[in-house]
Design an enzyme around this catalytic site. Structure first.
Site, PDB file in Angstrom:
ATOM      1  N   GLU A 161       0.808  -1.222   0.000  1.00 40.80           N
ATOM      2  CA  GLU A 161       0.000   0.000   0.000  1.00 40.80           C
ATOM      3  C   GLU A 161       0.845   1.277   0.000  1.00 40.80           C
ATOM      4  O   GLU A 161       0.795   2.067   0.968  1.00 40.80           O
ATOM      5  CB  GLU A 161      -0.962   0.015   1.198  1.00 40.80           C
ATOM      6  N   GLU A 355      -5.366  -8.706   1.015  1.00 39.46           N
ATOM      7  CA  GLU A 355      -5.993  -8.390   2.307  1.00 39.46           C
ATOM      8  C   GLU A 355      -7.474  -8.148   2.095  1.00 39.46           C
ATOM      9  O   GLU A 355      -7.851  -7.458   1.139  1.00 39.46           O
ATOM     10  CB  GLU A 355      -5.415  -7.114   2.944  1.00 39.46           C
TER      11      GLU A 355
HETATM   12  O1  IFM Z   1      -3.967  -3.171   9.256  1.00 41.24           O
HETATM   13  C1  IFM Z   1      -3.936  -2.633   7.975  1.00 41.24           C
HETATM   14  C2  IFM Z   1      -2.794  -3.224   7.182  1.00 41.24           C
HETATM   15  O2  IFM Z   1      -1.565  -3.030   7.801  1.00 41.24           O
HETATM   16  C3  IFM Z   1      -2.734  -2.611   5.803  1.00 41.24           C
HETATM   17  N1  IFM Z   1      -4.001  -2.666   5.163  1.00 41.24           N
HETATM   18  C4  IFM Z   1      -5.158  -2.222   5.892  1.00 41.24           C
HETATM   19  C5  IFM Z   1      -5.208  -2.900   7.246  1.00 41.24           C
HETATM   20  C6  IFM Z   1      -6.449  -2.436   8.017  1.00 41.24           C
HETATM   21  O3  IFM Z   1      -6.397  -1.067   8.226  1.00 41.24           O
END
Ligand code: IFM
Length: 454
Positions: A161, A355
């Site tokens: 990200e 994710e």
């Molecule tokens: O916890 C975070 C992660 O580190 C990166 N993506 C989003 C998640 C939730 O906010």
């Protein structure tokens, strides 16, 4: 004809490991940021987190019980090269070496990410992502890690990200290093892309197989009165600026309109875009919520919070609708389907949902169910989003795998420990792990290898 969807579970170093002072680990920007008064909701930090540095074998066992085929984790740069460049800390590398072996012994494929936000503080002291040297340092770090692990690791991610690193870190100031430098944050964007490009080259030179990057693109659901140029600018900074140069070898017109410095030859130098073009063999998608934009009527510039993470873009604000998670993030599974279809079409890259998950206030279970923690709303969220992944695949999106975020309740960045994304609860003192109902639900789902959700 699709191959079956594969499943995994994801974590990250600073959010879970703890043990920040152990085995020669250097300081990261998150250690420093957490000491800043008011930066973290509960005044906490990642110094204990889930104690995974010591309890990692338990985490691997949990992933095995879950039936995960993949375990996504991140490597802490300051554990491996404490000063950012130069001296290598073998004890740090040893930890990840053991983790990889342990995963393989458990029949789980390791999916490491090299950078999940924990930049060595010393590099930040020299400009951080505003400096081109940080991209060179990242390539050096990538080589060191790959030379040690690449014989056993089937897939690699460079950055997690990068939008967050650039814009939450340097524009909104809500993530480390907590700076608010407005449009100058666009410089970080290019240096992160360059780090990815050079890092991918370094990984491949060391023999790494499947190399990708993890992004957090989000579909924009804009109210009709939001000017098109505003929607375009938000779309550029959140989405196109990241996958565009990888796929097309250039920052597109929309991106340059939103961030004119991306056309400055002092920043984007000869050969840079060539290094970035074609540098990902797969794209990781972290999806949680869409961006619902409404017109901002008070004519104020966006400031602070997430709106402040779009420097130079004014006249809008986010207006998430119900239902929402405990973070106030709108739940909208159809947006995941649309995002996957759209990105598959535009990038022609294999996609992995690296994710997906949700924060909720978990409640105790009074019934006789398998778990003491009844997180029915998390189960519903996971089920609907898995269904969206299948729906995207059915219309041709090349989605290869789905990783749930996250195995453990952990350090949720600026929210500290107040927001819980885990499918396993963690006792803050002892580190004892207790699977929630969602863990058992997901284990059933993964084991059945559902091509269609129930
Ligand atoms: O916890 C975070 C992660 O580190 C990166 N993506 C989003 C998640 C939730 O906010």
């Amino acid at each position: 004809v699709h191959r079956p969807l594969e499943f995994g579970v994801a974590t990250s170093a600073y959010q879970t490991e703890g043990a920040v002072g152990r085995d020669g680990r250097g300081e990261s920007i998150w250690d420093t940021f957490c000491r800043r008064s008011g930066a973290i909701a509960d005044g906490s930090d990642g110094s204990m987190a889930c104690q995974s540095y010591d309890l990692v074998n338990e985490d691997v066992s949990l992933a095995q019980r879950l039936g995960a085929g993949w375990y996504r984790f991140s490597i802490a740069w300051p554990r491996v090269i404490p000063d950012g460049t130069g001296r290598i800390e073998q004890r740090g590398l040893d930890y990840y070496d053991r983790l990889v072996d342990h995963l393989l012994d458990a029949g789980i494929a390791p999916a490491p990410t090299l950078y999940h936000w924990d930049l060595p503080q010393i590099l930040e002291d020299h400009g951080g992502w505003l400096s081109r040297d940080t991209a060179s340092a990242f390539a050096e770090y990538a080589t060191v890690v790959a030379e040690r692990l690449t014989d056993r690791v089937p897939m690699w991610a460079t950055l997690n990200e990068p939008w967050c690193s650039a814009y939450l870190g340097y524009a909104a100031g809500v993530h480390a290093p907590g700076r608010m430098i407005g449009k100058d944050a666009h410089r970080a964007t290019h240096h992160l892309m360059l780090a990815h490009g050079w890092g991918a080259q370094a990984l491949r030179a060391a023999g790494a197989g499947w190399v990708g990057i993890v992004l957090n693109p989000a579909p924009i659901l804009a109210a009709t009165d939001v000017p098109q140029e505003t929607t375009d600018a938000v779309d550029a900074l959140r989405n196109r600026v990241w996958w565009g140069p990888i796929v097309n070898g250039r920052y597109d017109d929309q991106s340059i309109a939103a961030a004119p410095v991306l056309a400055d030859p002092d920043l984007v130098r000869d050969g840079d875009l060539h290094s970035i073009h074609g540098s990902a063999q797969w794209l990781g998608i972290n999806y949680y919520t869409p961006m619902r934009l409404v017109r901002r009527t008070d004519h104020k510039r966006a400031a602070g919070g997430e709106e402040g993470a779009y420097p130079g873009v004014a006249g809008f604000q986010f207006a998430p609708r119900e239902p929402q998670t405990s973070l106030g993030w709108e739940i909208h599974a159809d947006s995941l389907r649309d995002l996957l279809v759209d990105l598959s079409h535009h990038t022609h890259l294999p996609l992995i949902v690296t994710e997906n998950g949700a924060a909720f206030r978990d409640s105790a279970n009074s019934s006789s169910s398998a778990s003491a923690i009844n997180d029915a709303d998390r189960i519903r969220y996971l089920r609907d989003h898995l269904e969206a992944v299948h729906a995207a695949r059915e219309v041709g999106a090349d989605v290869r795998a789905y990783f749930a975020w996250t195995l453990l309740d952990n350090f949720e960045w600026a929210h500290g420990y107040t927001q819980k994304f885990g499918i396993v609860q963690v006792d803050a003192v002892t580190g004892a792990r207790t699977p929630k109902a969602s863990f058992y639900w997901l284990a059933d789902y993964f084991r059945a290898g559902y091509e269609k959700p129930r």
